[in-house]
Design a protein around this motif. Structure first.
Motif, PDB file in Angstrom:
ATOM      1  N   UNK A   1       9.292  55.377  49.813  1.00 28.66           N
ATOM      2  CA  UNK A   1       9.625  54.909  48.446  1.00 28.66           C
ATOM      3  C   UNK A   1      10.884  55.746  48.009  1.00 28.66           C
ATOM      4  N   UNK A   2      10.481  57.192  48.122  1.00 23.98           N
ATOM      5  CA  UNK A   2      11.422  57.970  47.559  1.00 23.98           C
ATOM      6  C   UNK A   2      12.857  57.906  48.150  1.00 23.98           C
ATOM      7  N   UNK A   3      12.842  57.653  49.549  1.00 23.96           N
ATOM      8  CA  UNK A   3      14.488  57.589  50.102  1.00 23.96           C
ATOM      9  C   UNK A   3      14.928  56.251  49.802  1.00 23.96           C
ATOM     10  N   UNK A   4      14.287  55.146  49.664  1.00 23.71           N
ATOM     11  CA  UNK A   4      14.780  53.629  49.374  1.00 23.71           C
ATOM     12  C   UNK A   4      15.061  53.788  48.043  1.00 23.71           C
ATOM     13  N   UNK A   5      14.365  54.477  47.043  1.00 17.18           N
ATOM     14  CA  UNK A   5      14.792  54.422  45.836  1.00 17.18           C
ATOM     15  C   UNK A   5      16.033  55.303  45.406  1.00 17.18           C
ATOM     16  N   UNK A   6      16.372  56.450  46.385  1.00 16.91           N
ATOM     17  CA  UNK A   6      17.605  57.100  46.012  1.00 16.91           C
ATOM     18  C   UNK A   6      18.555  56.536  46.759  1.00 16.91           C
ATOM     19  N   UNK A   7      18.381  55.947  47.600  1.00 19.23           N
ATOM     20  CA  UNK A   7      19.444  55.467  48.415  1.00 19.23           C
ATOM     21  C   UNK A   7      19.836  53.810  47.982  1.00 19.23           C
ATOM     22  N   UNK A   8      18.889  53.099  47.587  1.00 19.86           N
ATOM     23  CA  UNK A   8      19.435  51.707  47.189  1.00 19.86           C
ATOM     24  C   UNK A   8      19.209  51.518  45.809  1.00 19.86           C
ATOM     25  N   UNK A   9      18.195  52.289  44.912  1.00 14.74           N
ATOM     26  CA  UNK A   9      18.202  51.833  43.401  1.00 14.74           C
ATOM     27  C   UNK A   9      19.468  52.735  42.850  1.00 14.74           C
ATOM     28  N   UNK A  10      19.243  54.081  43.125  1.00 12.98           N
ATOM     29  CA  UNK A  10      20.295  55.005  42.499  1.00 12.98           C
ATOM     30  C   UNK A  10      21.511  54.803  43.084  1.00 12.98           C
ATOM     31  N   UNK A  11      21.931  55.078  44.304  1.00  9.58           N
ATOM     32  CA  UNK A  11      23.078  55.179  45.063  1.00  9.58           C
ATOM     33  C   UNK A  11      23.620  53.727  44.956  1.00  9.58           C
ATOM     34  N   UNK A  12      23.320  52.948  45.505  1.00  7.91           N
ATOM     35  CA  UNK A  12      23.949  51.335  45.685  1.00  7.91           C
ATOM     36  C   UNK A  12      23.887  50.675  44.373  1.00  7.91           C
ATOM     37  N   UNK A  13      22.791  50.592  43.576  1.00 11.74           N
ATOM     38  CA  UNK A  13      22.577  49.743  42.557  1.00 11.74           C
ATOM     39  C   UNK A  13      23.026  50.345  41.143  1.00 11.74           C
ATOM     40  N   UNK A  14      22.620  51.483  40.878  1.00 14.01           N
ATOM     41  CA  UNK A  14      22.986  51.712  39.613  1.00 14.01           C
ATOM     42  C   UNK A  14      24.138  52.814  39.267  1.00 14.01           C
ATOM     43  N   UNK A  15      24.342  53.741  40.212  1.00 12.18           N
ATOM     44  CA  UNK A  15      25.157  54.762  40.014  1.00 12.18           C
ATOM     45  C   UNK A  15      26.631  54.078  39.267  1.00 12.18           C
TER      46      UNK A  15
END
Lengths: 291, 69
Positions: free
Chosen positions: A116-130
């Motif tokens: 969950x932490x890896x997916x959160x960092x890569x998908x939610x933070x990096x790809x989606x939110x940043x």
């Protein structure tokens, strides 16, 4: 020219990883269960590998942004020392290996939280939110808050209130930490088109938000002692450390900058926030082992 | 009387001689590539060795604890 092994190491963001590994280790050591040293080492290695893999994927995705910022333009990809595909393979390989090893050597729960932490960092933070919202690091901050939870879950096989409070502490610590940095590298983020709060909402709002997030952060930091989950060592340490954090955050919150400002209070808050996290987690472990 | 460049033209070969600097650069580049490949292979070998030892240690711990499948 093939990339040097040092470039692969740089791709894992060793500086960030130090903090991740340390909080993960503290989460494990604060648990009321003793873990065999070999398994403890393996769990920490998995957390480090997972963080490194996620960092590599972050740099793979953000190579164009990194090239525009002074702070990041010498990283392996924007520096032209590595092909993008190598970074992608390295990131995916490291991430998958960390989860598989965690599952087989430790337990399902810690492997699930690591995933969950890896997916959160890569998908939610990096790809989606940043690139989309100035709240990027508020929501994305959860990615960095997982390690103490993983460490605890690796030791006990379950999650209880104390690791959740540690998660909340790191989650609420992230905005003041990153916005203090964003205040003095604002032009860098603006040039790269990253909607960091100082760029989008201005300095005044950012300073107010730093103050507003510091209050619940202090509450989350003192809560383990106030709720009787830790002893006096942690209680005294957390009060002292938060007094310093609060004072520095207050100085940044109510400050007005002039032209050619050296931003010393902001730099001081940023530097202290890193020391603070090391010390407060260290106090937690000292409390568990010395009390 | 023809010089070497004329011979090359008659034979249809590229006439521009490689400058000594470019040759030296190509050689340096090849050495650098070899050096990087060697250091990467060494690091990879060390990591694989460490990984095998780790798996062995985990197996011993799990067997000793009676939790191995």
């Amino acid at each position: 020219m093939p990339a040097d092994w040092r470039d692969f190491l740089a791709l894992t963001k060793p500086g960030v990883m130090r903090l991740v590994v340390f909080t993960g280790l503290c989460g494990m050591l604060a648990a009321p269960v003793q873990t065999h040293p070999v398994l403890a080492f393996t769990a920490i290695l998995c957390i480090a590998m997972g963080a490194g893999g996620a960092a590599a994927l972050n740099q793979w995705y953000e190579a164009d942004l990194d090239a525009k910022m002074k702070r990041t333009r010498e990283r392996p990809l924007p520096g032209g020392r590595m092909e993008r595909q190598s970074a992608l393979h390295f990131g995916v390989g490291l991430s998958v290996a960390s989860v598989v090893l965690m599952y087989f050597a430790i337990n399902l729960l810690s492997a699930a939280i690591l995933t969950a932490s890896i997916l959160y960092y890569v998908v939610i933070y990096t790809v989606w939110l940043k690139r989309r919202t100035p709240q990027n690091i508020v929501i994305g901050g959860a990615a960095g808050a997982f390690p103490p939870l993983i460490g605890w879950a690796a030791a006990t096989g379950q999650v209880s209130l104390l690791p959740v409070l540690l998660f909340a502490l790191v989650f609420l610590w992230t905005p003041p930490h990153f916005w203090a940095l964003a205040l003095f590298v604002k032009s860098d983020y603006a040039n790269a088109g990253v909607p960091m709060l100082p760029v989008v909402a201005g300095e005044r709002t950012t300073r107010t938000q730093i103050g507003l997030y510091t209050l619940p952060m202090i509450a989350a930091a003192i809560a383990p002692w106030a709720l009787g989950l830790t002893g006096a060592i942690y209680g005294v340490a957390s009060i002292l450390l938060n007094l310093v954090f609060g004072a520095l955050a207050l100085a940044v919150t109510f400050r007005r900058t002039g032209t050619d400002d050296a931003m010393k209070p902001e730099k001081r808050l940023f530097a202290w926030s890193i020391v603070y996290l090391f010390l407060i987690f260290g106090a937690l472990v000292a409390d568990r082992w010395l009390a | 009387m023809t010089d070497k460049r004329d011979d090359d033209l008659i034979a249809g070969r590229a006439s521009a001689p490689t400058p000594p600097n470019a040759e030296q650069e190509a050689r340096d580049h090849a050495i650098q590539v070899r050096k990087r490949q060697k250091s990467r292979a060494l690091v990879m070998a060390l990591m694989l060795g460490a990984f095998v030892l780790l798996i062995f240690a985990i197996s011993i711990v799990k067997i000793a604890a009676g939790v191995a499948p």
